[in-house]
Structures are given as structure tokens and as C-alpha cells.
Design a protein around this motif. Sequence first.
Motif, PDB file in Angstrom:
ATOM      1  N   TYR A  23     -20.643  39.900 -13.053  1.00  0.00           N
ATOM      2  CA  TYR A  23     -19.593  39.365 -12.184  1.00  0.00           C
ATOM      3  C   TYR A  23     -18.998  40.487 -11.353  1.00  0.00           C
ATOM      4  CZ  TYR A  23     -19.466  34.926 -14.684  1.00  0.00           C
ATOM      5  OH  TYR A  23     -19.794  33.701 -15.214  1.00  0.00           O
ATOM      6  N   ARG A  42     -17.405  35.737 -22.528  1.00  0.00           N
ATOM      7  CA  ARG A  42     -16.537  36.846 -22.952  1.00  0.00           C
ATOM      8  C   ARG A  42     -16.962  38.123 -22.249  1.00  0.00           C
ATOM      9  NH1 ARG A  42     -16.516  40.974 -26.954  1.00  0.00           N
ATOM     10  NH2 ARG A  42     -18.639  40.498 -27.586  1.00  0.00           N
ATOM     11  N   THR A  43     -16.009  38.863 -21.695  1.00  0.00           N
ATOM     12  CA  THR A  43     -16.310  40.140 -21.074  1.00  0.00           C
ATOM     13  C   THR A  43     -16.629  41.156 -22.153  1.00  0.00           C
ATOM     14  OG1 THR A  43     -14.880  39.675 -19.198  1.00  0.00           O
ATOM     15  CG2 THR A  43     -15.416  41.984 -19.607  1.00  0.00           C
ATOM     16  N   ILE A 100     -21.375  49.499 -14.109  1.00  0.00           N
ATOM     17  CA  ILE A 100     -21.612  48.164 -14.663  1.00  0.00           C
ATOM     18  C   ILE A 100     -22.935  47.581 -14.162  1.00  0.00           C
ATOM     19  CG2 ILE A 100     -20.672  45.837 -14.908  1.00  0.00           C
ATOM     20  CD1 ILE A 100     -19.263  48.108 -16.571  1.00  0.00           C
ATOM     21  N   GLN A 144     -19.850  35.305 -10.103  1.00  0.00           N
ATOM     22  CA  GLN A 144     -21.130  35.650 -10.725  1.00  0.00           C
ATOM     23  C   GLN A 144     -22.119  36.076  -9.645  1.00  0.00           C
ATOM     24  OE1 GLN A 144     -22.647  32.896 -13.639  1.00  0.00           O
ATOM     25  NE2 GLN A 144     -24.732  33.521 -13.197  1.00  0.00           N
ATOM     26  N   LYS A 169     -13.542  44.899  -9.269  1.00  0.00           N
ATOM     27  CA  LYS A 169     -13.783  44.853 -10.708  1.00  0.00           C
ATOM     28  C   LYS A 169     -15.141  44.212 -10.969  1.00  0.00           C
ATOM     29  CE  LYS A 169     -11.960  43.254 -15.108  1.00  0.00           C
ATOM     30  NZ  LYS A 169     -10.916  42.501 -15.785  1.00  0.00           N
ATOM     31  N   GLU A 170     -15.956  44.879 -11.794  1.00  0.00           N
ATOM     32  CA  GLU A 170     -17.250  44.345 -12.198  1.00  0.00           C
ATOM     33  C   GLU A 170     -17.248  44.168 -13.705  1.00  0.00           C
ATOM     34  OE1 GLU A 170     -20.291  46.078  -8.945  1.00  0.00           O
ATOM     35  OE2 GLU A 170     -19.386  47.571 -10.268  1.00  0.00           O
ATOM     36  N   GLU A 171     -17.905  43.099 -14.150  1.00  0.00           N
ATOM     37  CA  GLU A 171     -17.940  42.775 -15.573  1.00  0.00           C
ATOM     38  C   GLU A 171     -19.322  42.276 -15.965  1.00  0.00           C
ATOM     39  OE1 GLU A 171     -14.102  40.409 -16.650  1.00  0.00           O
ATOM     40  OE2 GLU A 171     -14.716  39.852 -14.605  1.00  0.00           O
ATOM     41  N   ILE A 172     -19.684  42.543 -17.201  1.00  0.00           N
ATOM     42  CA  ILE A 172     -20.839  41.901 -17.807  1.00  0.00           C
ATOM     43  C   ILE A 172     -20.280  41.003 -18.893  1.00  0.00           C
ATOM     44  CG2 ILE A 172     -23.007  42.153 -19.070  1.00  0.00           C
ATOM     45  CD1 ILE A 172     -23.210  44.985 -17.886  1.00  0.00           C
ATOM     46  N   LYS A 173     -20.604  39.705 -18.765  1.00  0.00           N
ATOM     47  CA  LYS A 173     -20.102  38.724 -19.720  1.00  0.00           C
ATOM     48  C   LYS A 173     -21.252  38.129 -20.514  1.00  0.00           C
ATOM     49  CE  LYS A 173     -16.076  37.262 -17.071  1.00  0.00           C
ATOM     50  NZ  LYS A 173     -15.289  36.091 -16.635  1.00  0.00           N
ATOM     51  N   SER A 230     -16.605  46.210 -18.602  1.00  0.00           N
ATOM     52  CA  SER A 230     -16.034  46.072 -17.263  1.00  0.00           C
ATOM     53  C   SER A 230     -15.733  47.450 -16.703  1.00  0.00           C
ATOM     54  CB  SER A 230     -14.766  45.217 -17.286  1.00  0.00           C
ATOM     55  OG  SER A 230     -13.740  45.871 -17.994  1.00  0.00           O
TER      56      SER A 230
END
Length: 74
Positions: free
Chosen positions: A60, A10-11, A21, A65, A2-6, A14
Motif C-alpha cells: 500500500y 494487518r500492517t 518497503i 493498494q 507512507k508505504e505499508e506491507i499488509k 511500514s
Amino acid sequence: MKEEIKQNGRTVLSGTDGFSIPMFFNNLCGKNFSGTEYQEYIRNIALGEMGFKLGEIALYRDGKQVGIGTIPEL
């Protein structure tokens, strides 16, 4: 994976495809294009459609991170 930009803890985006991402993160940080095209992307897509705000963002991967960048004031 799982990849996220926060942003601000806060996400905002994703995904799990391993490509989208990081590409969005690079777009937001100005690594994939610049100038007028980048400014329009930030105004219309990042701020207008995706829900980002100006300031620091973080990438992330599986909860860790792996990158940090900034959406600058235009």
C-alpha cells in the motif's frame, strides 16, 4: 508518503523513505532473489523475525493498494 506491507488486513511493515518497503515487498515475493537464498530469507527473516505468515501480502502507498504478492509454501 507512507508505504505499508499488509497481510490479512494487518500492517506488518511500514515506512516513509520511498525505498525500503517496496524492496522488502519484492524480497518477500521472490523478485530480488530465488532458490536457496530466497527460501532461507523466507524462513529466517520473513517468518522468523518480521512476523509474516505464508500467503497473500499487499503493498500500500498512502492507503491505496499498489501491489499484491504471495509468500509461498516452501
